[in-house]
Scaffold this active site. Structure first.
Site, PDB file in Angstrom:
ATOM      1  N   CYS A   2     -43.154  78.692  -2.666  1.00  0.00           N
ATOM      2  CA  CYS A   2     -44.012  79.612  -2.061  1.00  0.00           C
ATOM      3  C   CYS A   2     -43.130  80.167  -0.922  1.00  0.00           C
ATOM      4  O   CYS A   2     -42.412  79.221  -0.323  1.00  0.00           O
ATOM      5  CB  CYS A   2     -45.130  79.575  -1.711  1.00  0.00           C
ATOM      6  SG  CYS A   2     -46.407  79.051  -3.144  1.00  0.00           S
ATOM      7  N   ARG A  27     -36.568  81.509  -4.278  1.00  0.00           N
ATOM      8  CA  ARG A  27     -37.354  80.202  -4.348  1.00  0.00           C
ATOM      9  C   ARG A  27     -38.102  80.324  -5.579  1.00  0.00           C
ATOM     10  O   ARG A  27     -38.755  79.273  -5.999  1.00  0.00           O
ATOM     11  CB  ARG A  27     -38.134  80.132  -3.058  1.00  0.00           C
ATOM     12  CG  ARG A  27     -37.586  80.304  -1.986  1.00  0.00           C
ATOM     13  CD  ARG A  27     -38.152  80.269  -0.618  1.00  0.00           C
ATOM     14  NE  ARG A  27     -39.125  79.228  -0.419  1.00  0.00           N
ATOM     15  CZ  ARG A  27     -38.777  78.295   0.360  1.00  0.00           C
ATOM     16  NH1 ARG A  27     -37.740  78.132   1.325  1.00  0.00           N
ATOM     17  NH2 ARG A  27     -39.771  77.321   0.706  1.00  0.00           N
ATOM     18  N   TRP A  74     -46.002  80.853  -5.847  1.00  0.00           N
ATOM     19  CA  TRP A  74     -45.721  80.039  -7.210  1.00  0.00           C
ATOM     20  C   TRP A  74     -46.927  79.446  -7.575  1.00  0.00           C
ATOM     21  O   TRP A  74     -47.447  78.443  -6.708  1.00  0.00           O
ATOM     22  CB  TRP A  74     -44.517  79.084  -6.809  1.00  0.00           C
ATOM     23  CG  TRP A  74     -44.006  78.586  -8.146  1.00  0.00           C
ATOM     24  CD1 TRP A  74     -43.198  78.911  -9.120  1.00  0.00           C
ATOM     25  CD2 TRP A  74     -44.324  77.150  -8.853  1.00  0.00           C
ATOM     26  NE1 TRP A  74     -43.015  78.185 -10.157  1.00  0.00           N
ATOM     27  CE2 TRP A  74     -43.756  76.889  -9.899  1.00  0.00           C
ATOM     28  CE3 TRP A  74     -45.305  76.451  -8.146  1.00  0.00           C
ATOM     29  CZ2 TRP A  74     -43.863  75.891 -10.710  1.00  0.00           C
ATOM     30  CZ3 TRP A  74     -45.254  75.010  -9.063  1.00  0.00           C
ATOM     31  CH2 TRP A  74     -44.549  74.618 -10.213  1.00  0.00           C
ATOM     32  N   ASN A 108     -48.622  77.455   2.127  1.00  0.00           N
ATOM     33  CA  ASN A 108     -47.568  77.099   1.273  1.00  0.00           C
ATOM     34  C   ASN A 108     -48.189  75.693   1.050  1.00  0.00           C
ATOM     35  O   ASN A 108     -48.470  74.883   2.077  1.00  0.00           O
ATOM     36  CB  ASN A 108     -46.179  77.043   1.665  1.00  0.00           C
ATOM     37  CG  ASN A 108     -45.539  77.914   1.231  1.00  0.00           C
ATOM     38  OD1 ASN A 108     -45.928  79.330   0.935  1.00  0.00           O
ATOM     39  ND2 ASN A 108     -44.221  78.600   1.994  1.00  0.00           N
ATOM     40  N   GLY A 109     -48.089  74.962  -0.268  1.00  0.00           N
ATOM     41  CA  GLY A 109     -48.485  73.653  -0.287  1.00  0.00           C
ATOM     42  C   GLY A 109     -49.679  73.356  -0.974  1.00  0.00           C
ATOM     43  O   GLY A 109     -49.973  74.297  -1.962  1.00  0.00           O
ATOM     44  N   GLU A 492     -27.591  66.478 -17.636  1.00  0.00           N
ATOM     45  CA  GLU A 492     -27.596  67.751 -16.705  1.00  0.00           C
ATOM     46  C   GLU A 492     -27.319  68.912 -17.735  1.00  0.00           C
ATOM     47  O   GLU A 492     -27.975  69.998 -17.595  1.00  0.00           O
ATOM     48  CB  GLU A 492     -26.616  67.508 -15.693  1.00  0.00           C
ATOM     49  CG  GLU A 492     -26.390  68.743 -14.942  1.00  0.00           C
ATOM     50  CD  GLU A 492     -27.444  69.524 -14.070  1.00  0.00           C
ATOM     51  OE1 GLU A 492     -27.227  70.511 -13.425  1.00  0.00           O
ATOM     52  OE2 GLU A 492     -28.468  68.808 -13.770  1.00  0.00           O
ATOM     53  N   LYS A 496     -29.939  72.051 -18.060  1.00  0.00           N
ATOM     54  CA  LYS A 496     -29.507  73.606 -17.789  1.00  0.00           C
ATOM     55  C   LYS A 496     -29.975  74.276 -19.026  1.00  0.00           C
ATOM     56  O   LYS A 496     -30.548  75.597 -18.724  1.00  0.00           O
ATOM     57  CB  LYS A 496     -28.022  73.628 -17.790  1.00  0.00           C
ATOM     58  CG  LYS A 496     -27.482  73.175 -16.163  1.00  0.00           C
ATOM     59  CD  LYS A 496     -28.084  74.132 -15.022  1.00  0.00           C
ATOM     60  CE  LYS A 496     -28.120  73.453 -13.739  1.00  0.00           C
ATOM     61  NZ  LYS A 496     -29.234  72.624 -13.700  1.00  0.00           N
ATOM     62  N   GLU A 499     -33.651  74.749 -18.977  1.00  0.00           N
ATOM     63  CA  GLU A 499     -34.324  75.582 -17.904  1.00  0.00           C
ATOM     64  C   GLU A 499     -34.038  76.977 -18.095  1.00  0.00           C
ATOM     65  O   GLU A 499     -35.014  77.806 -17.577  1.00  0.00           O
ATOM     66  CB  GLU A 499     -33.598  74.940 -16.541  1.00  0.00           C
ATOM     67  CG  GLU A 499     -33.730  73.931 -15.870  1.00  0.00           C
ATOM     68  CD  GLU A 499     -33.131  73.653 -14.614  1.00  0.00           C
ATOM     69  OE1 GLU A 499     -33.623  73.393 -13.584  1.00  0.00           O
ATOM     70  OE2 GLU A 499     -31.749  73.774 -14.723  1.00  0.00           O
ATOM     71  N   HIS A 515     -30.541  54.558 -32.879  1.00  0.00           N
ATOM     72  CA  HIS A 515     -32.005  53.942 -32.262  1.00  0.00           C
ATOM     73  C   HIS A 515     -33.083  54.886 -32.350  1.00  0.00           C
ATOM     74  O   HIS A 515     -34.120  54.762 -31.542  1.00  0.00           O
ATOM     75  CB  HIS A 515     -31.769  53.312 -31.093  1.00  0.00           C
ATOM     76  CG  HIS A 515     -30.810  52.100 -31.146  1.00  0.00           C
ATOM     77  ND1 HIS A 515     -31.169  50.984 -31.424  1.00  0.00           N
ATOM     78  CD2 HIS A 515     -29.367  51.905 -30.588  1.00  0.00           C
ATOM     79  CE1 HIS A 515     -30.112  49.985 -31.392  1.00  0.00           C
ATOM     80  NE2 HIS A 515     -29.152  50.590 -30.902  1.00  0.00           N
ATOM     81  N   LYS A 614     -37.167  77.430  -7.050  1.00  0.00           N
ATOM     82  CA  LYS A 614     -35.807  76.971  -6.443  1.00  0.00           C
ATOM     83  C   LYS A 614     -36.283  75.720  -5.587  1.00  0.00           C
ATOM     84  O   LYS A 614     -35.696  74.676  -5.592  1.00  0.00           O
ATOM     85  CB  LYS A 614     -35.160  78.050  -5.595  1.00  0.00           C
ATOM     86  CG  LYS A 614     -33.716  77.712  -5.059  1.00  0.00           C
ATOM     87  CD  LYS A 614     -32.853  77.004  -6.035  1.00  0.00           C
ATOM     88  CE  LYS A 614     -31.424  76.690  -5.560  1.00  0.00           C
ATOM     89  NZ  LYS A 614     -30.426  76.421  -6.757  1.00  0.00           N
TER      90      LYS A 614
END
Length: 619
Positions: A2, A27, A74, A108-109, A492, A496, A499, A515, A614
């Site tokens: 946020c 963000r 957010w 925020n939080g 990674e 990506k 995401e 396995h 972000k």
């Protein structure tokens, strides 16, 4: 996550507030809003669309004032909806006499005891119009208000459990905004007879370059031409005024220009040669002092490394573990920060605790750092992209990566520059421990200096990657394989892809195929393989044959001298050169490009993928 912007001024600050929100869009958010003190009351506009729509709503409603707050949200409590969007108003128990509202607040939080406070406030007659934890704070401040907003906020804050950054103003006190932080970042912008508050200095670019980074527990009272900051004293349990340094900060106001690129992510992928060069600027030799004064003594005093990070940063740390143990010969463990502080561990006071964070404000990593220190491990170092961040201020030592502002939610240049910083740390520790001679140092430095050109050569593979992305866009699942220090690079690459394209992707060490994951392999399951010419190449070729024998489609990024050739069911893009220990930095580039162009082909929101943010400043 946020974003907060607030201001007290004699001019109309609504354009400043909204421009600040635009700078914070990177963000991630799902609603936005602005509230001002106007006509003796409170007025606001809120939207579940982009900030661009908020501009029109504010203009339609004639919102203009010298006092106001704005927010991008957010969602954590309550779905993205107008009634859950910030700013929130408190109307008091008697709505008939308080119809315009008295308190306006953004937050925020996460407030962990919001249910308990909600029940108490409902019993006092407060009506709740949202599902958010934030509305609880607005009502609590209103309930405690007795003519002085600062006193009401100071009384309310000790009752909040969790993390917060808040900005609040009152109908009855024009030209005054109170802001406070505990666990979420907040900065004060100092102007001429006007003051600002924001969750990120970038929001104030072009408005003021005089920035105060508020510390944990700070409460700031902003009025026309003056401000003061207070902290709750543990001895007296009263708020005492405290002094904080005003810094000149040139925020990255120009970094948000797209130029010829379609998306910020694409721009940032292609900025990696420059970002790596900037990160290495001024490095003429390996020295512990690259990480700060006193680093040599700390490095001599440690006998193991603990890396704490989240998400992409965790994968950079996982790669560094291979370097640290093979080159510096120092035992290294890598922990997901959000898990580390919730389990029993065995602390060693001779541990170097390394945190990795793009923003330097990642809540879980900051909390894990504090937990490690509380366990008796005082030696701390951060690899971070923001020199003024909380992470840098909290750690003894730091290496600033200088990637520049990264706007796309999916990290690219921040990741590769983190790897550069971690490799430099490896060499510095190796030197201190007597495992790096002059010839080895010269060879590593030569490879590092050539790295920007090597990355540029990999970026030239983009047309070939685009061809593959057209196939991937039609898939719903993918596997990524790597071995050794390239296994975290496979992780990674899978991250990506999931995401930004929303394709389900998993990564495995190639030796783990038989396995379990091999059961998933069919002609509809693309298997991306990272194939450098290293000691594990022949083992990797055997793993690839296991995929081919089950009809799987292999997509291989292979070094030029691996002798892996394209044929039916085996698609190969040849990397320009093998790069030894630094090979992971080169091999991640085409994986970034593959995710980016697959997402473009599927038509997703590349820079702002759904449900993601972000800067993750809450648990």
């Amino acid at each position: 996550m946020c974003g907060i912007v607030g201001a007290v001024s004699q001019r109309n600050i609504v354009p400043v507030l909204i421009e600040g929100l635009k700078r914070l869009e990177y963000r991630g958010y799902d609603s936005c809003g602005v509230a001002v003190h106007q006509g003796g009351g409170l007025l606001r506009a809120r939207s579940t669309s982009r900030v661009a729509e908020l501009v029109g709503l504010a203009q339609e409603d004639g919102i203009a004032s010298g006092t106001g707050i704005a927010h991008t949200r957010w969602a954590t409590h309550g779905a993205p909806a107008i009634h859950n969007a910030h700013p929130h108003f408190s109307h008091g128990p008697d709505a008939a006499t308080d119809s315009l509202g008295r308190i306006a607040l953004v937050h925020n939080g996460i407030i962990e005891n919001h249910d308990e406070l909600r029940a108490e406030l409902k019993a006092r007659g407060y009506q709740f119009t949202s599902q958010t934890d934030t509305e609880v704070i607005a009502h609590l401040v209103d309930q405690l208000y007795d003519g002085d907003l600062l006193e009401a906020v100071q009384q309310a804050l000790p009752r909040l459990k969790g993390a917060y950054a808040v900005a609040v103003f009152c109908r009855d006190e024009p030209h005054r905004v109170i802001a406070a932080r505990a666990g979420s970042p907040l900065v004060l912008g100092v102007g001429q007879a006007e003051h600002f508050v924001a969750s990120d200095a970038m929001a104030l670019a072009g408005v003021t370059d005089q920035i105060v980074y508020l510390e944990e527990g700070d409460v700031v009272d902003m009025q026309l031409g003056r401000y003061w900051i207070s902290q709750l004293s543990s001895q007296t349990q009263r708020y005492d005024e405290v002094a904080r340094e005003v810094r000149t900060v040139h925020a990255h106001s120009g970094a948000a220009e797209l130029g010829p690129y379609r998306h910020y992510m694409q721009k940032e992928i292609f900025e990696q040669p420059e970002a790596i060069a900037n990160t290495l600027e001024g490095v003429v030799g390996i020295s512990p002092e690259l990480f700060g004064d006193g680093a040599y003594g700390i490095f001599k005093d440690i006998d193991q490394v603990l890396i704490l990070a989240c998400g992409t940063s965790f994968y950079s740390g996982s790669t560094a573990k291979y370097w640290l143990e093979s080159i510096a010969r120092i035992p290294t463990s890598v922990e997901i920060a959000s898990e580390y502080r919730y389990r029993d561990s065995v602390p060693n006071p001779r541990t170097l605790v390394v945190t990795i964070s793009q923003s330097g404000e990642t809540a879980d990593t900051l909390a894990a750092l504090k937990h490690a220190r509380s366990q008796g491990m005082p030696h701390t170092l951060t690899i971070c992209n923001v020199a003024t961040s909380a992470m840098v201020r909290e750690c003894e030592l730091a290496y600033i990566t200088r990637a520049g502002a990264e706007i796309g939610v999916a990290s690219t240049k921040a990741f590769t520059t983190q790897l550069v910083g971690l490799f430099m740390l490896t060499l510095a520790l190796a030197q201190t421990r007597g495992h790096l001679d002059e010839q080895q140092e010269a060879e590593h430095l030569k490879a590092l200096r050539h790295l920007p050109l090597a990355v540029q050569a990999v970026l030239a593979l983009e047309p070939q990657v685009i061809a593959w992305s057209e196939e991937f866009a039609r898939k719903e699942n993918a596997l990524f394989l790597g071995r050794g220090l390239h296994y975290p690079i496979a992780l990674e690459g899978a991250l990506k892809l999931k995401e930004i394209s929303y394709i389900h992707a998993e990564a495995y060490p190639a030796g783990e195929l038989k396995h379990g994951p091999l059961a998933l392999v069919t002609a509809e399951m693309p298997v991306v393989t990272v194939a450098p010419n290293d000691a594990l190449l022949e083992k990797l070729k055997s793993n690839m044959q296991e995929v081919r024998a089950r009809g799987g489609q292999l997509y291989v990024f292979a070094d030029g001298d691996t002798k892996i050739e394209s044929e039916q069911g085996l698609h190969v893009i040849r990397m320009p050169e093998h790069y030894g220990a630094l090979s992971p930095i080169l091999h991640v580039i085409p994986l970034q490009l593959l995710a980016y162009h697959t997402a473009c082909a599927r038509g997703t929101d590349v820079d702002k993928p759904r449900n993601l943010a972000k800067s993750v400043t809450v648990e």
